[in-house]
Structure formats: structure tokens, C-alpha cells
Scaffold this motif. Sequence first.
Motif, PDB file in Angstrom:
ATOM      1  N   HIS A  54     -47.392  -9.129  82.359  1.00 49.29           N
ATOM      2  CA  HIS A  54     -47.659  -8.459  84.279  1.00 49.29           C
ATOM      3  C   HIS A  54     -49.349  -8.583  84.043  1.00 49.29           C
ATOM      4  N   LEU A  55     -49.899  -9.470  84.800  1.00 50.51           N
ATOM      5  CA  LEU A  55     -51.416  -8.899  84.338  1.00 50.51           C
ATOM      6  C   LEU A  55     -51.846  -8.328  86.132  1.00 50.51           C
ATOM      7  N   GLU A  56     -52.452  -7.740  85.387  1.00 51.30           N
ATOM      8  CA  GLU A  56     -52.331  -6.406  87.482  1.00 51.30           C
ATOM      9  C   GLU A  56     -53.330  -7.222  88.264  1.00 51.30           C
ATOM     10  N   HIS A  57     -53.065  -6.522  89.389  1.00 48.08           N
ATOM     11  CA  HIS A  57     -53.271  -7.232  90.970  1.00 48.08           C
ATOM     12  C   HIS A  57     -52.953  -6.027  91.911  1.00 48.08           C
ATOM     13  N   LYS A  58     -54.629  -6.581  93.208  1.00 45.96           N
ATOM     14  CA  LYS A  58     -53.749  -5.352  94.925  1.00 45.96           C
ATOM     15  C   LYS A  58     -52.668  -6.414  94.896  1.00 45.96           C
ATOM     16  N   ARG A  59     -51.475  -4.939  96.250  1.00 41.85           N
ATOM     17  CA  ARG A  59     -50.856  -5.848  96.741  1.00 41.85           C
ATOM     18  C   ARG A  59     -51.222  -5.609  98.173  1.00 41.85           C
ATOM     19  N   GLY A  60     -51.630  -6.492  98.914  1.00 37.50           N
ATOM     20  CA  GLY A  60     -52.585  -6.163 100.508  1.00 37.50           C
ATOM     21  C   GLY A  60     -50.981  -6.445 101.318  1.00 37.50           C
ATOM     22  N   TYR A  61     -49.953  -7.254 100.473  1.00 38.72           N
ATOM     23  CA  TYR A  61     -48.665  -7.554 101.254  1.00 38.72           C
ATOM     24  C   TYR A  61     -48.000  -6.841 101.993  1.00 38.72           C
ATOM     25  N   VAL A  62     -48.552  -5.063 100.943  1.00 39.03           N
ATOM     26  CA  VAL A  62     -46.707  -4.405 100.932  1.00 39.03           C
ATOM     27  C   VAL A  62     -46.773  -4.185 103.271  1.00 39.03           C
ATOM     28  N   ASN A  63     -45.602  -3.853 103.805  1.00 41.13           N
ATOM     29  CA  ASN A  63     -46.029  -3.268 105.175  1.00 41.13           C
ATOM     30  C   ASN A  63     -44.763  -2.163 104.894  1.00 41.13           C
ATOM     31  N   LYS A  64     -44.570  -1.251 105.719  1.00 41.49           N
ATOM     32  CA  LYS A  64     -43.133  -0.690 106.282  1.00 41.49           C
ATOM     33  C   LYS A  64     -42.283  -1.136 106.298  1.00 41.49           C
ATOM     34  N   ASP A  65     -42.640  -1.687 107.945  1.00 38.69           N
ATOM     35  CA  ASP A  65     -42.049  -2.184 108.623  1.00 38.69           C
ATOM     36  C   ASP A  65     -40.474  -3.832 108.395  1.00 38.69           C
ATOM     37  N   VAL A  66     -41.805  -3.722 107.412  1.00 33.74           N
ATOM     38  CA  VAL A  66     -40.856  -5.076 106.982  1.00 33.74           C
ATOM     39  C   VAL A  66     -40.378  -4.692 105.687  1.00 33.74           C
ATOM     40  N   LEU A  67     -40.724  -3.385 104.785  1.00 40.45           N
ATOM     41  CA  LEU A  67     -39.355  -2.832 103.641  1.00 40.45           C
ATOM     42  C   LEU A  67     -38.591  -2.464 104.278  1.00 40.45           C
ATOM     43  N   ASP A  68     -38.644  -1.936 105.962  1.00 47.07           N
ATOM     44  CA  ASP A  68     -37.062  -0.867 106.166  1.00 47.07           C
ATOM     45  C   ASP A  68     -36.469  -2.539 106.721  1.00 47.07           C
ATOM     46  N   LYS A  69     -36.573  -3.302 107.508  1.00 44.63           N
ATOM     47  CA  LYS A  69     -36.392  -4.414 107.903  1.00 44.63           C
ATOM     48  C   LYS A  69     -35.068  -5.493 106.323  1.00 44.63           C
ATOM     49  N   ASN A  70     -36.128  -5.695 105.538  1.00 46.76           N
ATOM     50  CA  ASN A  70     -35.418  -5.739 104.292  1.00 46.76           C
ATOM     51  C   ASN A  70     -34.179  -5.068 104.035  1.00 46.76           C
ATOM     52  N   LYS A  71     -34.414  -3.406 103.564  1.00 47.77           N
ATOM     53  CA  LYS A  71     -33.298  -2.906 103.590  1.00 47.77           C
ATOM     54  C   LYS A  71     -31.971  -3.359 104.523  1.00 47.77           C
ATOM     55  N   ASP A  72     -32.313  -3.772 105.686  1.00 45.77           N
ATOM     56  CA  ASP A  72     -31.339  -3.663 106.772  1.00 45.77           C
ATOM     57  C   ASP A  72     -30.084  -5.052 106.367  1.00 45.77           C
ATOM     58  N   ILE A  73     -31.371  -5.572 105.633  1.00 50.00           N
ATOM     59  CA  ILE A  73     -30.938  -7.055 105.361  1.00 50.00           C
ATOM     60  C   ILE A  73     -30.413  -7.322 104.099  1.00 50.00           C
ATOM     61  N   ARG A  74     -30.168  -6.534 103.337  1.00 51.73           N
ATOM     62  CA  ARG A  74     -29.752  -6.262 101.936  1.00 51.73           C
ATOM     63  C   ARG A  74     -28.338  -5.091 102.282  1.00 51.73           C
ATOM     64  N   LEU A  75     -28.882  -4.118 103.617  1.00 54.88           N
ATOM     65  CA  LEU A  75     -27.585  -3.742 103.526  1.00 54.88           C
ATOM     66  C   LEU A  75     -26.167  -3.974 104.655  1.00 54.88           C
ATOM     67  N   LYS A  76     -26.575  -5.109 104.902  1.00 55.46           N
ATOM     68  CA  LYS A  76     -25.689  -6.842 105.442  1.00 55.46           C
ATOM     69  C   LYS A  76     -25.047  -7.045 104.368  1.00 55.46           C
ATOM     70  N   THR A  77     -25.782  -8.127 103.954  1.00 50.89           N
ATOM     71  CA  THR A  77     -25.343  -8.740 102.869  1.00 50.89           C
ATOM     72  C   THR A  77     -24.104  -8.083 101.924  1.00 50.89           C
ATOM     73  N   LYS A  78     -24.821  -6.991 101.094  1.00 47.44           N
ATOM     74  CA  LYS A  78     -24.036  -5.754 100.758  1.00 47.44           C
ATOM     75  C   LYS A  78     -21.934  -5.372 101.346  1.00 47.44           C
ATOM     76  N   ILE A  79     -22.350  -5.124 102.906  1.00 52.62           N
ATOM     77  CA  ILE A  79     -21.268  -4.723 102.893  1.00 52.62           C
ATOM     78  C   ILE A  79     -20.181  -5.925 103.201  1.00 52.62           C
ATOM     79  N   GLU A  80     -20.986  -6.899 104.004  1.00 53.75           N
ATOM     80  CA  GLU A  80     -20.184  -8.673 104.757  1.00 53.75           C
ATOM     81  C   GLU A  80     -19.832  -8.844 103.120  1.00 53.75           C
ATOM     82  N   LYS A  81     -20.509  -8.759 102.089  1.00 53.21           N
ATOM     83  CA  LYS A  81     -20.738  -9.626 101.073  1.00 53.21           C
ATOM     84  C   LYS A  81     -20.866 -10.712 101.162  1.00 53.21           C
ATOM     85  N   GLN A  82     -21.861 -10.906 101.848  1.00 55.95           N
ATOM     86  CA  GLN A  82     -22.291 -12.300 102.302  1.00 55.95           C
ATOM     87  C   GLN A  82     -22.859 -13.010 100.574  1.00 55.95           C
TER      88      GLN A  82
END
Length: 270
Positions: free
Chosen positions: A232-260
Motif C-alpha cells: 500500500h502506497l501512503e497518501h493523504k485522506r482529505g475525505y474523512v468526515n465525522k458526520d459521514v462516519l457516524d451515518k455509516n455506523k448507523d447504516i451498518r448497525l441496521k444491516t446487522k440488526i435487520e440481517k439485511q
Amino acid sequence: MRASVIISTYNSPLWLEKVLWGYSIQTVSDFEVIIADDGSTQDTKMMIEAISEKTQLSITHVWHKDEGFQKTMILNKAILASKTDYCIFTDGDCIPRMDFVETHLSHRSLGCFLSGGYFKLPISISKKISKNDILNQDCFDLKWLKKNGLGSSIKNLKLAKNDLILFAFNMLTPTKPSWNGHNSSTWKKDIISANGFNNDMKYGGEDREFGERLINAGMKARQIRFYAICVHLEHKRGYVNKDVLDKNKDIRLKTKIEKQTKTPNGIQEV
């Protein structure tokens, strides 16, 4: 063609070029390359056209307009453009060892997806790696890497060449197999059944969520992190966003709970 290698990228033509040189010398040649381009400028297109003329690679460049981080959407478009029944996913910052594609093909089996990893390099070595270092496979040689500044670490054993050691590591690693966007593969029919990647998800867990739906559908995850090697070649990650990360966690939790097993906004919606 036995496989489609789908490579995600965004405005990193220098890194992507190194990756494509890695695919130009694979131990098998019966695969196509699909570039899933999340809105790069003309520099990436020009580089792809140039390297296509210099290699025997079969490359399809799938691009859409830059409207922010939309990796899941461009991956879905790339999947639709693929022409084989088996898809290998990786990123445009991961140079594959010459047996990378063959390893995925030799370990594939029905009802299963393969979970690989990567060997992370510092930015100094990432910049030093040349075309010849890739063609000669020096960038996978520990002596060469240490000569160029790689520090000592237990993780260096990932590049060991002893089959028995690698087998033991794959069996004993505490890391659970999961869908990793930089190094995973499965059958196209199972991707379609899951409706591909979730277009509502930006950066952070979007690959894992896809794998979690595959597991919900009854697929098994097989560990090949010490077999399928890429650096893996190192690089900057300017696209990291806390609000987006929180939203994604909620989606993953729903996927897990509802066994989607399918996402409501995926490959059928692009």
C-alpha cells in the motif's frame, strides 16, 4: 477472461500507474482491468491511455463526474461494466505482487468471498518505487525495502516467502476475515444478489457493510491476507468526515440488526 480486477481511484495517476505496472506482469493473463474512477481529471485518463499502449492489459475506464466521495456508486458502475463471472476488488494505491490475481483465482470457491490485506509502506518508500522496482518485484523484497528505509516490525513477516509460515499465519491470525476494499473478491452473481454497494455510504465502513450483507446471505469469508500480497502506497485522506462516519455506523448497525442481504440503493439504482 476468468476475472475482472476492479480498481478504485481518484486523482492519483502516479500511484495508479505503479499499480497498473504490477498488473502487467501477473503470472496469469486471462483477466480484465476495470478502473472505477470517482471523478479524476484528464491526467488519469491520459495515463491509462498511455499505459494501455505499453502493456497487454485489457483496461476499461469507468468514470463519472466529481461530486464528492462516491466510491460505492462508481464501484457499482464498474461491476456492471465487467465481463466475467468473478470480481477482484482493490484500490489504486495497492501494487499487487505478480501472483496476486492467480492467488485469488486459485482460492475462490462457490458460496465464499476472499478477504485479503496489504503491507503498508511509508510515504518515503512509496515515492521511491519505480517502474523497474515493480517489474523486478524489488518492492516486495524485505532486503530492498529495509535498504530504502523500512523499519523492523513483526508485520514484515507478511512478505515472508515460506509457504508453511504463511499457512500458519493465515490460520492463526486474530484478524477476522471481512470484506476489505483494497483486497477482496467474490462471484459477480452474489454481488448482484446483494444489489452491490450501498450508494448512500461515503468513506468509512462502506466496504465492510457490503461484506456483512454477503455474510447475512449465508456466504463464508475466507482468510487469504498472507497469500494475496499487495503493498500500500501512503497518501493523504482529505475525505474523512465525522458526520459521514457516524451515518455509516448507523447504516451498518441496521444491516446487522435487520440481517439485511440487499441494499435498497445499490447497483440497480446507478
